[in-house]
Motif scaffolding. Structure first.
Motif, PDB file in Angstrom:
ATOM      1  N   ASP A  40       0.853  -1.256  -0.022  1.00 16.62           N
ATOM      2  CA  ASP A  40      -0.025  -0.103  -0.114  1.00 16.62           C
ATOM      3  C   ASP A  40       0.737   1.347  -0.024  1.00 16.62           C
ATOM      4  N   ASP A  41       0.187   2.162  -0.721  1.00 13.92           N
ATOM      5  CA  ASP A  41       0.762   3.824  -0.418  1.00 13.92           C
ATOM      6  C   ASP A  41       1.678   4.117  -1.404  1.00 13.92           C
ATOM      7  N   HIS A  91      -5.669   3.460  -4.570  1.00 11.06           N
ATOM      8  CA  HIS A  91      -5.702   3.745  -3.107  1.00 11.06           C
ATOM      9  C   HIS A  91      -6.101   5.211  -2.627  1.00 11.06           C
ATOM     10  N   HIS A  95      -5.517   9.487   0.426  1.00 12.84           N
ATOM     11  CA  HIS A  95      -5.379   8.664   1.567  1.00 12.84           C
ATOM     12  C   HIS A  95      -6.402   9.259   2.727  1.00 12.84           C
TER      13      HIS A  95
HETATM   14 ZN    ZN Z   1      -2.804   2.984   2.876  1.00  9.75          ZN
END
Ligand code: ZN
Length: 539
Positions: A40-41, A91, A95
């Motif tokens: 993720d991210d 994603h 965020h």
């Molecule tokens: Zn995340």
């Protein structure tokens, strides 16, 4: 090619205009389970440290944010992974926690639009903080066919349709250990999909070391799990719930199956490994293009073609040269048409049969060859007389150890070893034992238990009367004086005589005069030539 009697059952269904469920998806693309590793991210600690994936048969998924963190300022490292077949998923832009008043259209749709403008397909999303509710899920469903959540063990099964907007994942945190994730992968190997959520790799936060993530991915590969991206496995799983229920419509020479995509944002291509009932011996095609069967009889079809056609002459399981009369000899190459399972698909090299079971020259003409363990062949017998039969098999193997076959009729079977003579051309006759058969038509199955056995024939010898055997034994000097002794089955001598005879049966015919009906043992022999014993019956 797998040719089961099941295909025959499908044919009888073909008499009606439509029938259900001819296509069955092979779970997890033929693997015992699946594993997806997600990161993720959009962090450069990931792209810097996952380079070992270049040398592995494993594809992973990166969920990136388009407006924050590393991907937003330098997307190239992740795009390089995408070029190698790894997945870039959504994603969101910034965020934000989507359940706390974020603008869902701009956070979800904005990131999807941006990523698609980079040439990415973007079919999946992972919610930041795994935070979702009904409103959030509804918004994701407008753009993506699948969403990843987290919070549980991260295992999804094959049989029950999951919540596509909340596929669970097993979350690697700073305090996690390799053993508990290996345990998840072990469970996946019994028919499940393990999804793992990772953040930083040897950097950033919730760090997993490069060695630990490499160990886990290698472990998944070593368990023969299907290690593929979130969308690849997810689309395969989602497609199976549609296609396994799809109905067939009969055509003049086969049938067609049509289905609809379960979601507007499925990947453009979803290859599915499937079994198609009733396709054996026919041509399978999609959009006019032929799909050849795999060596195991399955087909790899394109789900997104949304249709499939099966056409060709009907196949029929029937005796190859009529039912085989018993007592008698079953030539192994004369199995019923389509009534076999042959794993290697190596074709008949003699031209004797037109299918893809292996036939070789050998023994008394042709023999089954290129066999593998669990291959089987079926024969229609016509047993003329109920009773016990001695089963004799003529076979050969070049294996260094003895190899075995099983002969079965209904629930009765005999198994025997074919001795190794060092090559595939030296055949041995082996007595396999006795089978008691009812009269009438029935199916014999020959099963190969060890790879690489050639089978020439299977003989069924009537055990109830042995006069046939006696008739064959001619004396060495033609007609000669033969000394005969006849015993009853208790060993009592009941008759002794010298007769002029040319064979054991001639001798018996002369000596039996005056004896009561029943079974006897006759000991006989020419003078100076030793003696023989035969079991005889007076009827
Ligand atoms: Zn995340």
């Amino acid at each position: 090619m797998e040719c089961l009697k099941l295909s025959f059952a499908a044919l009888s269904l073909a008499a009606v205009s439509a029938f259900a469920g001819p296509i069955t998806t092979v779970p997890w693309n033929g693997h015992p389970g699946a594993a997806t590793f997600t990161f993720d991210d959009g962090l450069h600690s990931q792209t810097n440290n996952l380079t070992f994936l270049d040398n592995m048969d494993a594809k992973v998924t990166f969920f990136v944010c388009t407006g924050t963190m590393d991907f937003s300022t330098n997307s190239q490292p992740h795009l390089n992974y995408a070029k190698k077949g790894h997945e870039i998923g959504n994603h969101t832009v910034n965020h934000k926690n989507l359940t706390q008043g974020a603008d869902l259209n701009s956070e979800i749709g904005g990131a999807a639009t941006k990523l698609r403008s980079m040439g990415l397909e973007v079919t999946s999303l992972a919610t930041p903080y795994c935070a979702q509710n009904a409103t959030v899920k509804n918004a994701i469903n407008q753009e993506h066919f699948i969403n990843r959540g987290c919070g549980g063990g991260g295992l999804t099964g094959w049989d029950n349709e999951p919540d596509w907007m909340q596929i669970d994942s097993h979350y690697w945190q700073a305090s996690s250990n390799v053993a508990s994730f290996k345990s998840s992968l072990d469970q996946a190997a019994s028919g499940k999909w393990h999804v793992q959520l990772n953040h930083g790799v040897a950097g950033n936060w919730d760090v997993i070391s490069t060695a630990d993530i490499k160990t886990l991915i290698e472990y998944a590969v070593s368990k023969n799990l299907w290690v593929a991206t979130f969308s690849t496995v997810g689309a395969y799983l989602r497609a199976h719930f549609t296609i396994d229920k799809a109905t067939a419509t009969n055509t003049a020479n086969g049938f067609t199956v049509r289905w609809t995509s379960p979601h507007a944002h499925m990947p453009k291509s979803v290859p599915l490994r499937v079994k198609i009932q009733g396709a054996q011996g026919k041509t399978v095609s999609q959009k006019g293009k032929e799909v050849k069967p795999n060596s195991d009889g399955t087909y790899t079809i394109e789900f997104m073609a949304l249709e499939l056609e099966v056409s060709g002459e009907p196949i029929e399981v029937k005796p190859f040269k009529g039912a085989i009369e018993i007592p008698g000899t079953v030539e192994a190459e004369n199995y019923d048409t389509y009534a076999y399972s042959d794993a290697d698909g190596k074709s008949d090299e003699t031209g004797y049969r037109s299918d893809d079971a292996g036939i070789v020259k050998g023994g008394s003409g042709y023999a089954l060859g290129y066999t593998s363990a669990d291959d089987y062949f079926e024969y229609t017998l016509d047993v003329k007389k109920a009773g016990k039969y001695k089963v004799v098999i003529n076979g050969a193997t070049g294996n260094s150890t003895a190899s075995s076959v099983t002969v079965s009729v209904g629930d009765k079977k005999v198994e025997t070893e074919i001795p190794s003579k060092g090559d595939w051309n030296t055949y041995s006759e082996v007595e396999a034992g006795e089978l008691e058969l009812a009269a009438g038509k029935q199916t014999l199955r020959l099963t190969i238990n060890t790879n690489y056995i050639n089978v020439d024939w299977i003989k069924f010898v009537d055990e109830s009367g042995t006069t046939n055997i006696a008739r064959k034994i001619a004396f060495e000097h033609g007609t000669a004086m033969v000394h005969c002794q006849v015993f009853d089955l208790n060993g009592q001598l009941v008759k002794s005589a010298n007769v002029m005879a040319g064979s054991a049966s001639e001798a018996w015919n002369l000596v039996k005069v005056g004896l009561r009906k029943g079974a006897y043992i006759m000991r006989y022999g020419e003078a100076g030539q030793g003696s023989h014993v035969v079991k005889v019956r007076l009827q």
